[in-house]
Write an enzyme that holds these catalytic residues in place. Structure first.
Site, PDB file in Angstrom:
ATOM      1  N   HIS A   1       0.349   5.895   3.980  1.00  0.00           N
ATOM      2  CA  HIS A   1      -0.300   4.489   3.928  1.00  0.00           C
ATOM      3  C   HIS A   1      -1.748   4.640   4.156  1.00  0.00           C
ATOM      4  CE1 HIS A   1      -2.045   0.736   4.395  1.00  0.00           C
ATOM      5  NE2 HIS A   1      -1.996   0.567   5.795  1.00  0.00           N
TER       6      HIS A   1
ATOM      7  N   CYS B   1       1.378  -3.752   5.783  1.00  0.00           N
ATOM      8  CA  CYS B   1       1.251  -2.596   5.300  1.00  0.00           C
ATOM      9  C   CYS B   1       2.557  -1.509   4.943  1.00  0.00           C
ATOM     10  CB  CYS B   1       0.247  -1.524   6.245  1.00  0.00           C
ATOM     11  SG  CYS B   1      -1.257  -2.341   6.382  1.00  0.00           S
TER      12      CYS B   1
ATOM     13  N   ASN C   1      -8.216  -0.186   3.022  1.00  0.00           N
ATOM     14  CA  ASN C   1      -6.901  -0.327   3.314  1.00  0.00           C
ATOM     15  C   ASN C   1      -6.276  -1.729   2.553  1.00  0.00           C
ATOM     16  OD1 ASN C   1      -4.205  -1.227   4.432  1.00  0.00           O
ATOM     17  ND2 ASN C   1      -5.088  -1.321   6.584  1.00  0.00           N
TER      18      ASN C   1
END
Length: 339
Positions: free
Chosen positions: A257, A110, A287
């Site tokens: 994020h 990520c 996500n």
């Protein structure tokens, strides 16, 4: 001279999966997922779409946004590669008609977009390239056990891309200082145990059938990850703001994020940023790992919420553990709405 953002693009696969869809096969509900993650729906690859095809679409849009037909290098950040070998970036470059330019992948989960921005900026700063197409692309739902209620609702697929060019450090779009960090001692908090050389060496001669099915999919320790994410993103964001000599009050948008809405809001609270300055699209996409931040930026730019001259703080946290942040003043660029 430094790296300047001059184009942006994003792409999502057409298959949309809502929380209600998941609840038909998982012991979960729309309310349970929304209250814990902020996610209502996500996109998932199907019909042969994969990391490479998503990257090609996002990369083409970013190049149109930048008004360029060629670049000197292509970098793809992904934790869901097409194959263990080779890297997908050379194939993406070929499919985009970019010829024999330098092309390679990087893996930082990520945090991939922040690490990739720093890497692409380094290519420009060193004189290796004048223009770089950098893409975060993920088909990560293929690596998630869709029967696991702890992880299946969280992740989505997609790709986001930017074009960087050589420019002046004081012009809009110039990337500011970076803060990057990691803590490998906590790597097992978020990991896929099987598939790599560690598992293959340990199971040499035994065959794949001896590996527990669950080991081929993501394992996540949610509570300690939440604590680490809030702490690390906050510290990283404050560090990069200090290096850039930006007071928190000068930040127009915090583009963090999109892992979990509670994490994003907790970091913003630690930074003393009001909710109106926190960019969010996790509710619609989930996500998307390395694609998360560029998809968010493209989304806000395309609908006019992110405007030229606004100051943007970027920050991310992911497996590794790894984290990173940077800043930039948003340039005058056109962004296509994401499908």
């Amino acid at each position: 001279m430094t790296a300047v953002l001059t184009g942006i693009g994003g792409f999502l696969p057409p298959k949309a999966v809502t929380n209600d869809d998941l609840s038909r096969t998982l012991d979960t509900s729309d309310e349970w997922i929304r209250t814990r993650t902020g996610i209502r729906a996500r996109r998932m690859v199907s019909d042969g779409l994969s990391t490479g095809s998503l990257a090609v679409e996002a990369g083409a849009r970013a190049m149109r946004s930048a008004g360029v037909t060629g670049v000197d290098a292509v970098v793809v950040a992904t934790t869901s590669p097409e194959r263990l070998c080779p890297a997908v970036a050379p194939e993406v470059a070929s499919r985009l008609g970019l010829g024999t330019v330098a092309a390679f992948d990087l893996t930082s989960a990520c945090s991939g977009f922040l690490y990739g921005l720093a890497t692409a900026a380094g290519l420009i700063d060193s004189g290796t390239a004048d223009t770089v197409l950098f893409i975060g692309s993920e088909a990560f739902t293929t690596l998630v056990n869709q029967e696991d209620r702890a992880t299946a609702p969280i992740f989505g697929d997609g790709a986001g891309a930017v074009v960087l060019r050589r420019g002046e450090p004081d012009e809009p779009g110039a990337l500011g200082p970076f803060d990057l960090g990691s803590d490998g001692a906590l790597a097992d908090l978020l990991a896929i145990p099987a598939g790599g050389s560690r598992q293959r060496s340990a199971d040499a001669g035994l065959g794949h059938g001896t590996v527990p099915t669950a080991d081929w999919y993501l394992r996540m320790e949610g509570r300690p990850l939440y604590t680490q994410a809030v702490e690390r993103m906050t510290q990283s964001a404050l560090a990069v703001l200090k290096r850039a000599d930006w007071p928190v009050a000068d930040v127009d948008w915090f583009a963090g994020h999109q892992a979990n809405l509670r994490i994003v809001r907790a970091v913003a609270e630690e930074l003393e940023l009001c909710e109106e300055r926190v960019a969010v699209n996790i509710d619609r996409v989930g996500n998307t790992l390395a694609a998360s931040v560029p998809l968010l930026l493209n989304d806000y730019a395309a609908r006019g919420a992110l405007r030229a001259g606004q100051r943007v703080l970027l920050s991310a946290f992911g497996a590794g553990l790894s984290w990173g942040s940077t800043v930039l003043v948003w340039p005058e660029i056109q962004a296509e709405p994401i499908n």
